[in-house]
Design a protein around this motif. Sequence first.
Motif, PDB file in Angstrom:
ATOM      1  N   LEU A   1       0.837  -1.196   0.000  1.00 18.35           N
ATOM      2  CA  LEU A   1       0.000   0.000   0.000  1.00 18.35           C
ATOM      3  C   LEU A   1       0.877   1.253   0.000  1.00 18.35           C
ATOM      4  O   LEU A   1       0.598   2.214  -0.726  1.00 18.35           O
ATOM      5  CB  LEU A   1      -0.923   0.003   1.215  1.00 18.35           C
ATOM      6  N   ARG A   2       1.919   1.221   0.803  1.00 18.46           N
ATOM      7  CA  ARG A   2       2.841   2.357   0.837  1.00 18.46           C
ATOM      8  C   ARG A   2       3.393   2.624  -0.567  1.00 18.46           C
ATOM      9  O   ARG A   2       3.453   3.758  -1.031  1.00 18.46           O
ATOM     10  CB  ARG A   2       3.983   2.094   1.818  1.00 18.46           C
ATOM     11  N   ASP A   3       3.801   1.551  -1.233  1.00 18.81           N
ATOM     12  CA  ASP A   3       4.369   1.701  -2.568  1.00 18.81           C
ATOM     13  C   ASP A   3       3.350   2.276  -3.552  1.00 18.81           C
ATOM     14  O   ASP A   3       3.680   3.121  -4.385  1.00 18.81           O
ATOM     15  CB  ASP A   3       4.875   0.356  -3.079  1.00 18.81           C
ATOM     16  N   GLN A   4       2.116   1.819  -3.450  1.00 21.80           N
ATOM     17  CA  GLN A   4       1.072   2.326  -4.340  1.00 21.80           C
ATOM     18  C   GLN A   4       0.856   3.827  -4.145  1.00 21.80           C
ATOM     19  O   GLN A   4       0.732   4.587  -5.111  1.00 21.80           O
ATOM     20  CB  GLN A   4      -0.249   1.589  -4.085  1.00 21.80           C
ATOM     21  N   LEU A   5       0.787   4.237  -2.888  1.00 26.72           N
ATOM     22  CA  LEU A   5       0.576   5.652  -2.602  1.00 26.72           C
ATOM     23  C   LEU A   5       1.781   6.487  -3.038  1.00 26.72           C
ATOM     24  O   LEU A   5       1.633   7.586  -3.573  1.00 26.72           O
ATOM     25  CB  LEU A   5       0.305   5.852  -1.103  1.00 26.72           C
ATOM     26  N   TRP A   6       2.974   5.954  -2.826  1.00 21.56           N
ATOM     27  CA  TRP A   6       4.186   6.683  -3.174  1.00 21.56           C
ATOM     28  C   TRP A   6       4.319   6.850  -4.695  1.00 21.56           C
ATOM     29  O   TRP A   6       4.950   7.783  -5.172  1.00 21.56           O
ATOM     30  CB  TRP A   6       5.411   5.964  -2.614  1.00 21.56           C
ATOM     31  N   ASN A   7       3.693   5.957  -5.434  1.00 22.46           N
ATOM     32  CA  ASN A   7       3.763   6.026  -6.898  1.00 22.46           C
ATOM     33  C   ASN A   7       2.844   7.092  -7.492  1.00 22.46           C
ATOM     34  O   ASN A   7       2.905   7.367  -8.694  1.00 22.46           O
ATOM     35  CB  ASN A   7       3.441   4.664  -7.516  1.00 22.46           C
ATOM     36  N   ILE A   8       1.977   7.687  -6.662  1.00 20.13           N
ATOM     37  CA  ILE A   8       1.129   8.775  -7.146  1.00 20.13           C
ATOM     38  C   ILE A   8       2.019   9.986  -7.422  1.00 20.13           C
ATOM     39  O   ILE A   8       2.830  10.384  -6.581  1.00 20.13           O
ATOM     40  CB  ILE A   8       0.052   9.138  -6.105  1.00 20.13           C
ATOM     41  N   GLU A   9       1.882  10.568  -8.593  1.00 22.99           N
ATOM     42  CA  GLU A   9       2.713  11.722  -8.947  1.00 22.99           C
ATOM     43  C   GLU A   9       2.452  12.883  -7.987  1.00 22.99           C
ATOM     44  O   GLU A   9       1.306  13.271  -7.748  1.00 22.99           O
ATOM     45  CB  GLU A   9       2.415  12.165 -10.382  1.00 22.99           C
ATOM     46  N   GLY A  10       3.524  13.406  -7.431  1.00 28.47           N
ATOM     47  CA  GLY A  10       3.404  14.510  -6.481  1.00 28.47           C
ATOM     48  C   GLY A  10       3.566  14.090  -5.041  1.00 28.47           C
ATOM     49  O   GLY A  10       3.747  14.933  -4.157  1.00 28.47           O
ATOM     50  N   VAL A  11       3.537  12.787  -4.755  1.00 26.46           N
ATOM     51  CA  VAL A  11       3.749  12.282  -3.391  1.00 26.46           C
ATOM     52  C   VAL A  11       5.241  12.176  -3.131  1.00 26.46           C
ATOM     53  O   VAL A  11       5.984  11.614  -3.936  1.00 26.46           O
ATOM     54  CB  VAL A  11       3.073  10.908  -3.191  1.00 26.46           C
ATOM     55  N   VAL A  12       5.697  12.710  -1.995  1.00 26.09           N
ATOM     56  CA  VAL A  12       7.129  12.687  -1.680  1.00 26.09           C
ATOM     57  C   VAL A  12       7.453  11.885  -0.422  1.00 26.09           C
ATOM     58  O   VAL A  12       8.624  11.618  -0.142  1.00 26.09           O
ATOM     59  CB  VAL A  12       7.685  14.122  -1.534  1.00 26.09           C
ATOM     60  N   ARG A  13       6.436  11.486   0.341  1.00 26.11           N
ATOM     61  CA  ARG A  13       6.685  10.662   1.527  1.00 26.11           C
ATOM     62  C   ARG A  13       5.401   9.995   1.951  1.00 26.11           C
ATOM     63  O   ARG A  13       4.336  10.620   1.970  1.00 26.11           O
ATOM     64  CB  ARG A  13       7.204  11.533   2.679  1.00 26.11           C
ATOM     65  N   VAL A  14       5.480   8.714   2.291  1.00 24.87           N
ATOM     66  CA  VAL A  14       4.341   7.967   2.812  1.00 24.87           C
ATOM     67  C   VAL A  14       4.813   7.240   4.081  1.00 24.87           C
ATOM     68  O   VAL A  14       5.860   6.592   4.072  1.00 24.87           O
ATOM     69  CB  VAL A  14       3.786   6.945   1.812  1.00 24.87           C
ATOM     70  N   ARG A  15       4.024   7.351   5.134  1.00 28.05           N
ATOM     71  CA  ARG A  15       4.353   6.635   6.368  1.00 28.05           C
ATOM     72  C   ARG A  15       3.174   5.788   6.815  1.00 28.05           C
ATOM     73  O   ARG A  15       2.024   6.229   6.751  1.00 28.05           O
ATOM     74  CB  ARG A  15       4.732   7.606   7.490  1.00 28.05           C
ATOM     75  N   LEU A  16       3.477   4.573   7.274  1.00 25.03           N
ATOM     76  CA  LEU A  16       2.487   3.714   7.925  1.00 25.03           C
ATOM     77  C   LEU A  16       2.897   3.683   9.395  1.00 25.03           C
ATOM     78  O   LEU A  16       3.844   3.003   9.771  1.00 25.03           O
ATOM     79  CB  LEU A  16       2.510   2.307   7.329  1.00 25.03           C
ATOM     80  N   ILE A  17       2.182   4.439  10.213  1.00 30.44           N
ATOM     81  CA  ILE A  17       2.675   4.704  11.576  1.00 30.44           C
ATOM     82  C   ILE A  17       2.304   3.622  12.563  1.00 30.44           C
ATOM     83  O   ILE A  17       3.068   3.314  13.456  1.00 30.44           O
ATOM     84  CB  ILE A  17       2.165   6.085  12.055  1.00 30.44           C
ATOM     85  N   LYS A  18       1.136   3.034  12.439  1.00 30.78           N
ATOM     86  CA  LYS A  18       0.721   2.048  13.431  1.00 30.78           C
ATOM     87  C   LYS A  18       0.246   0.785  12.760  1.00 30.78           C
ATOM     88  O   LYS A  18      -0.477   0.871  11.764  1.00 30.78           O
ATOM     89  CB  LYS A  18      -0.404   2.640  14.294  1.00 30.78           C
TER      90      LYS A  18
END
Length: 393
Positions: free
Chosen positions: A376-393
């Motif tokens: 899921l992190r990878d999918q979100l990070w692949n959106i153009e304009g995303v520079v950081r994704v964190r899964l905190i819990k």
Amino acid sequence: MNKAIKNYKIKTINNISAKGLALIPDNFTFGPDIDEEDAILVRSADMHHYNFSKNIRYIGRAGAGVNNIPVERCSELGIVVAKAPGANANAVKELVASALLMSSRDIIGGIEWAKTLKDDSDAEKEVEAYKKNFAGPEIYGKNLGVIGLGATGKLVASMGLAMGMKVYGVDPFISIQNALTLDSKVKYLEDPKELFKICDYISIHIPLSDATRGYVSAELLENAKKGLRLINIARGGLVDIEALKKALDTGLVSKYVVDFPNAETLKLKNTINIPHLGASTPESEENSAKMIVNQMVDYMNNGNIKNSVNFPDCDMGVCSSVHRITVNHRNIPNMIGQITAVLANRNINIANLLNRHRDKWAYTMIDIDSEVDEALRDQLWNIEGVVRVRLIK
């Protein structure tokens, strides 16, 4: 991944107050020799050429200014840069008090001259004969101008009122909160030229940025009341030095007090160069460290942002859902739609969502009721304009 046992690594640069570092949780590792750090705590070290690893998510500046940090580069890397506004406000205010007095009466010159009398048997007579050479005006009843009415500027304004001065203020970036909490006896002016025309003393308290560099310009100084005493305990680059030199030479500015000496200011006439003592008190260093440590811990553990200079402040408290996702991204159309579409395609239910933007950058926090994986992190990070994704819990 369990937030409670996440072992973050924090690199400390410069001497961060021990009382502040004591607030770092036991499951965090910190120190000056940390490698592959997740966050950095820094005071005044120049980081413009720092090699940021992919792990770094946060830089906490234990102070009010961030001109030692490459903020734009950090934004591109999804690194939140935060500061500790107001933590050193009282220390700076007190230094301004001394600057007001030193710029009015030649206290320093008098003290240095008095040292030359140590072997003079007629020292008392010499003092009485020469004391007039170090005389200067009282500040009571004079006009004090304050440029910048944030945490420090408001304290300086209130101090001026308490000392019997008439206080005027301008602020190119005044917030609604600061406007509402400003002492009603401070007369707010829209045009800084008016401030320079009427004030005997002016103290500067705005941050240094591309927009404020050389703020005290030739145009403002040309409008100054003759004999102005200018105090700069904010940042050196806020004053146009060439314009100031002319104003000092002509007597339009009678004294300049600066807390950021350099090769140019050290050569200026009628200038008092203070060696960057504005925040040099144990109380200030402790307050700054405590503030920035608490903000860093909250961001690392919960994803909440406070006092950032590049991403918007956001706070959803402690996550009570199964997972929290945070996304640092550009402030562009349809970003929320793209993020939520990824979640919908995976049948993930959103329990809570918060999105804020600051200029060209934005931040989205999402609490969800499902377990997630790194895909899921990878999918979100692949959106153009995303520079950081964190899964905190």
